[in-house]
Scaffold this motif. Structure first.
Motif, PDB file in Angstrom:
ATOM      1  N   GLY A   1     -13.123 -10.330 -17.915  1.00  0.00           N
ATOM      2  CA  GLY A   1     -11.988 -10.755 -17.120  1.00  0.00           C
ATOM      3  C   GLY A   1     -11.089 -11.632 -17.945  1.00  0.00           C
TER       4      GLY A   1
ATOM      5  N   TYR B   1      -6.242 -17.019 -12.216  1.00  0.00           N
ATOM      6  CA  TYR B   1      -6.474 -15.625 -11.866  1.00  0.00           C
ATOM      7  C   TYR B   1      -7.463 -15.032 -12.857  1.00  0.00           C
ATOM      8  CZ  TYR B   1      -2.335 -16.108  -9.014  1.00  0.00           C
ATOM      9  OH  TYR B   1      -1.434 -16.542  -8.075  1.00  0.00           O
TER      10      TYR B   1
ATOM     11  N   ALA C   1      -8.543 -11.075 -14.258  1.00  0.00           N
ATOM     12  CA  ALA C   1      -8.293  -9.635 -14.232  1.00  0.00           C
ATOM     13  C   ALA C   1      -9.484  -8.954 -14.882  1.00  0.00           C
ATOM     14  CB  ALA C   1      -7.013  -9.299 -14.986  1.00  0.00           C
TER      15      ALA C   1
ATOM     16  N   ALA D   1      -8.658  -4.755 -11.585  1.00  0.00           N
ATOM     17  CA  ALA D   1      -8.681  -5.565 -10.365  1.00  0.00           C
ATOM     18  C   ALA D   1      -8.274  -6.981 -10.745  1.00  0.00           C
ATOM     19  CB  ALA D   1     -10.074  -5.564  -9.745  1.00  0.00           C
ATOM     20  N   VAL D   2      -7.503  -7.611  -9.880  1.00  0.00           N
ATOM     21  CA  VAL D   2      -7.044  -8.982 -10.101  1.00  0.00           C
ATOM     22  C   VAL D   2      -7.510  -9.829  -8.922  1.00  0.00           C
ATOM     23  CG1 VAL D   2      -5.047 -10.493 -10.439  1.00  0.00           C
ATOM     24  CG2 VAL D   2      -5.022  -8.174 -11.374  1.00  0.00           C
ATOM     25  N   PHE D   3      -8.070 -11.001  -9.248  1.00  0.00           N
ATOM     26  CA  PHE D   3      -8.595 -11.923  -8.252  1.00  0.00           C
ATOM     27  C   PHE D   3      -7.885 -13.267  -8.379  1.00  0.00           C
ATOM     28  CE2 PHE D   3     -11.804  -8.888  -9.372  1.00  0.00           C
ATOM     29  CZ  PHE D   3     -12.331  -8.500  -8.154  1.00  0.00           C
ATOM     30  N   ASN D   4      -7.640 -13.923  -7.251  1.00  0.00           N
ATOM     31  CA  ASN D   4      -7.065 -15.264  -7.308  1.00  0.00           C
ATOM     32  C   ASN D   4      -8.173 -16.292  -7.524  1.00  0.00           C
ATOM     33  OD1 ASN D   4      -8.271 -15.744  -4.789  1.00  0.00           O
ATOM     34  ND2 ASN D   4      -6.359 -15.479  -3.663  1.00  0.00           N
TER      35      ASN D   4
ATOM     36  N   ASP E   1     -10.521 -13.990  -4.125  1.00  0.00           N
ATOM     37  CA  ASP E   1     -10.007 -12.903  -3.296  1.00  0.00           C
ATOM     38  C   ASP E   1      -9.301 -11.867  -4.165  1.00  0.00           C
ATOM     39  OD1 ASP E   1     -10.838 -14.356  -1.048  1.00  0.00           O
ATOM     40  OD2 ASP E   1      -8.896 -15.371  -0.887  1.00  0.00           O
ATOM     41  N   ALA E   2      -9.574 -10.610  -3.925  1.00  0.00           N
ATOM     42  CA  ALA E   2      -8.892  -9.537  -4.651  1.00  0.00           C
ATOM     43  C   ALA E   2      -7.455  -9.464  -4.161  1.00  0.00           C
ATOM     44  CB  ALA E   2      -9.595  -8.211  -4.432  1.00  0.00           C
TER      45      ALA E   2
ATOM     46  N   SER F   1      -5.754  -3.985  -7.013  1.00  0.00           N
ATOM     47  CA  SER F   1      -6.630  -3.077  -7.745  1.00  0.00           C
ATOM     48  C   SER F   1      -5.926  -1.736  -7.860  1.00  0.00           C
ATOM     49  CB  SER F   1      -7.987  -2.918  -7.053  1.00  0.00           C
ATOM     50  OG  SER F   1      -7.829  -2.290  -5.805  1.00  0.00           O
TER      51      SER F   1
END
Length: 106
Positions: free
Chosen positions: A4, A49, A51, A69-72, A76-77, A80
């Motif tokens: 990530g 973030y 990724a 996929a990117v998450f904060n 939380d996603a 994607s």
């Protein structure tokens, strides 16, 4: 390997575990070239973030896909997708981060 990389206006974060794939450096290079205003780091504690990108290699040019996929920061996603071009995956991930940042300012 899970990997990530994340970024947000000078403060990024991410992680990598397992062994590094040859695409790892290429992914980071693409983020840095297209979005130099973001800091890419492997220190997940500093990131706003994360990724995660998985390059799916297969025989035949049409079968190569980049799943992203990117998450904060809360985990939380926020995005994607799957693309054939690495550059498009990076562009789409950064657009998702920018959109999320705009929603936080409101």
């Amino acid at each position: 390997m899970s990997g990530g990389w994340g970024a947000a206006n000078g403060s990024g974060g991410g992680h990598e575990s397992g062994g590094a794939r040859p695409q790892t450096a290429e992914i980071i290079k693409t983020f840095n070239q297209r979005y130099p205003e973001y800091t890419i780091t492997n220190n997940k504690d500093r990131g706003n973030y994360a990724a995660i990108l998985d390059h799916e290699g297969a025989k035949g040019a049409l079968r190569h896909r980049n799943k992203i996929a990117v998450f904060n920061r809360d985990g939380d996603a926020i995005f994607s997708d799957s693309t054939r071009e690495l550059g498009n995956s990076v562009k789409d991930a950064c657009a998702a981060v920018q959109k999320d940042q705009q929603s936080l300012k409101k």
